[in-house]
Design an enzyme around this catalytic site. Structure first.
Site, PDB file in Angstrom:
ATOM      1  N   LEU A  89      37.265  33.685  41.415  1.00  0.00           N
ATOM      2  CA  LEU A  89      37.776  34.998  40.650  1.00  0.00           C
ATOM      3  C   LEU A  89      38.804  34.401  39.674  1.00  0.00           C
ATOM      4  O   LEU A  89      39.865  33.666  40.261  1.00  0.00           O
ATOM      5  CB  LEU A  89      38.073  35.946  41.619  1.00  0.00           C
ATOM      6  CG  LEU A  89      36.892  36.630  42.430  1.00  0.00           C
ATOM      7  CD1 LEU A  89      37.344  37.793  43.307  1.00  0.00           C
ATOM      8  CD2 LEU A  89      35.891  37.368  41.606  1.00  0.00           C
ATOM      9  N   ASP A  90      38.659  34.776  38.456  1.00  0.00           N
ATOM     10  CA  ASP A  90      39.942  34.555  37.624  1.00  0.00           C
ATOM     11  C   ASP A  90      41.380  35.139  38.240  1.00  0.00           C
ATOM     12  O   ASP A  90      41.111  36.054  38.837  1.00  0.00           O
ATOM     13  CB  ASP A  90      39.691  35.109  36.491  1.00  0.00           C
ATOM     14  CG  ASP A  90      38.586  34.806  35.428  1.00  0.00           C
ATOM     15  OD1 ASP A  90      37.868  33.517  35.798  1.00  0.00           O
ATOM     16  OD2 ASP A  90      37.858  35.406  34.826  1.00  0.00           O
ATOM     17  N   ILE A  91      42.407  34.501  37.619  1.00  0.00           N
ATOM     18  CA  ILE A  91      43.531  34.835  38.360  1.00  0.00           C
ATOM     19  C   ILE A  91      43.836  36.030  38.312  1.00  0.00           C
ATOM     20  O   ILE A  91      44.852  37.026  38.984  1.00  0.00           O
ATOM     21  CB  ILE A  91      44.796  33.807  37.679  1.00  0.00           C
ATOM     22  CG1 ILE A  91      45.928  33.973  38.639  1.00  0.00           C
ATOM     23  CG2 ILE A  91      44.889  34.148  36.296  1.00  0.00           C
ATOM     24  CD1 ILE A  91      46.926  32.980  38.233  1.00  0.00           C
TER      25      ILE A  91
ATOM     26  N   HIS B 157      34.277  32.869  33.283  1.00  0.00           N
ATOM     27  CA  HIS B 157      34.624  33.955  32.415  1.00  0.00           C
ATOM     28  C   HIS B 157      33.548  35.008  32.136  1.00  0.00           C
ATOM     29  O   HIS B 157      33.573  35.562  31.112  1.00  0.00           O
ATOM     30  CB  HIS B 157      35.649  33.682  31.210  1.00  0.00           C
ATOM     31  CG  HIS B 157      36.888  33.217  31.539  1.00  0.00           C
ATOM     32  ND1 HIS B 157      37.786  33.736  32.755  1.00  0.00           N
ATOM     33  CD2 HIS B 157      37.641  32.177  30.697  1.00  0.00           C
ATOM     34  CE1 HIS B 157      38.839  32.956  32.604  1.00  0.00           C
ATOM     35  NE2 HIS B 157      38.868  32.225  31.466  1.00  0.00           N
TER      36      HIS B 157
END
Length: 245
Positions: A101-103, A194
């Protein structure tokens, strides 16, 4: 398995410390206090206690984490806190996040040392559903929804150089959030870099908040708060096709 390795796998202490603990009578096997840390045990059937607490053994470990924003989905990072840092009280050796998961994205993240399960959940051929709660900058039109559900070009290419088109998705439009922003549930089957953000960009929209709610049969426990975690239940493991030994 040797008793000291078994205790070490439970993060009891170093091998030297464990030897001293056992020598001091803090461990029992099948009701008998043991004094030698190198004795052989049957980790699947013996009843092992340390300081009166029963210890069970599992070949693999499975944790559900509510990943918060600001934490990276990695095992090590020189600048940011990692998801493994949030499991500091556990024996994290060999654990890896199942997908990333993105930051700035929060929500469900599975951490495990079961490589077979990770492959099963992440393999593009398996088409495992991933459901996200997505807050976006403006309403999706019917044509936007149709495009997303049929598949959109997010700028990637296939091995043969042709444009990569996302697999058909599913959009469920919900009530607006407290700030009046459009909220949807988006179901996708891949996990491109993304991807959710780029899918929304492909229809002229912007993701303002993103949270993963589920992955396959595994659903984020609504009793968990960001940064909290727990072991998977027996039922969750069965639903994933995993059975504890």
């Amino acid at each position: 398995m040797r008793l000291d390795k078994f205790l070490g796998d439970h993060n009891i202490g170093t091998r030297k410390q464990i030897k001293e603990y056992v020598k001091n009578g803090r461990c029992s096997v099948n009701g008998t206090v043991i004094s030698k840390a190198d004795m052989r045990i049957d980790e699947d059937h013996d009843f092992i206690c340390f300081d009166g607490k029963e210890l069970s053994y599992s070949r693999f470990h499975y944790y559900m984490l509510y990943k918060p924003q600001g934490v990276v989905s990695a095992t090590t990072d020189g600048r940011n806190k990692t998801v493994l840092d949030l499991l500091a009280d556990e024996n994290v050796r060999g654990l890896s996040p199942c997908g990333r998961l993105d930051i700035d994205t929060e929500g469900l993240l599975l951490l495990t040392d079961d490589g077979g399960l990770i492959h099963k959940l992440l393999s593009p051929k398996k088409h495992v559903d991933k459901i996200y709660e997505v807050h976006i900058s403006k309403r999706l039109s019917d044509s936007d929804i149709k495009r997303l559900e049929e598949g959109v070009d997010i700028g990637d290419t296939n091995d043969d150089g042709t444009p990569f088109i996302t697999l058909p998705a599913k959009i469920e439009v919900l009530n607006a959030d407290e700030n009046g922003r459009e909220v949807v549930h988006l179901t996708i089957h891949e996990g491109r870099f993304h991807q959710v953000k780029r899918m929304m960009e492909a229809v002229g929209n912007e993701v303002l908040f993103l949270k993963r709610l589920s992955m396959g049969s595994l659903v984020l426990d609504d009793s968990l708060h960001p940064g909290e975690y727990r072991s998977l239940t027996e039922n969750e493991l069965k639903m994933l096709g995993v059975y504890k030994e």
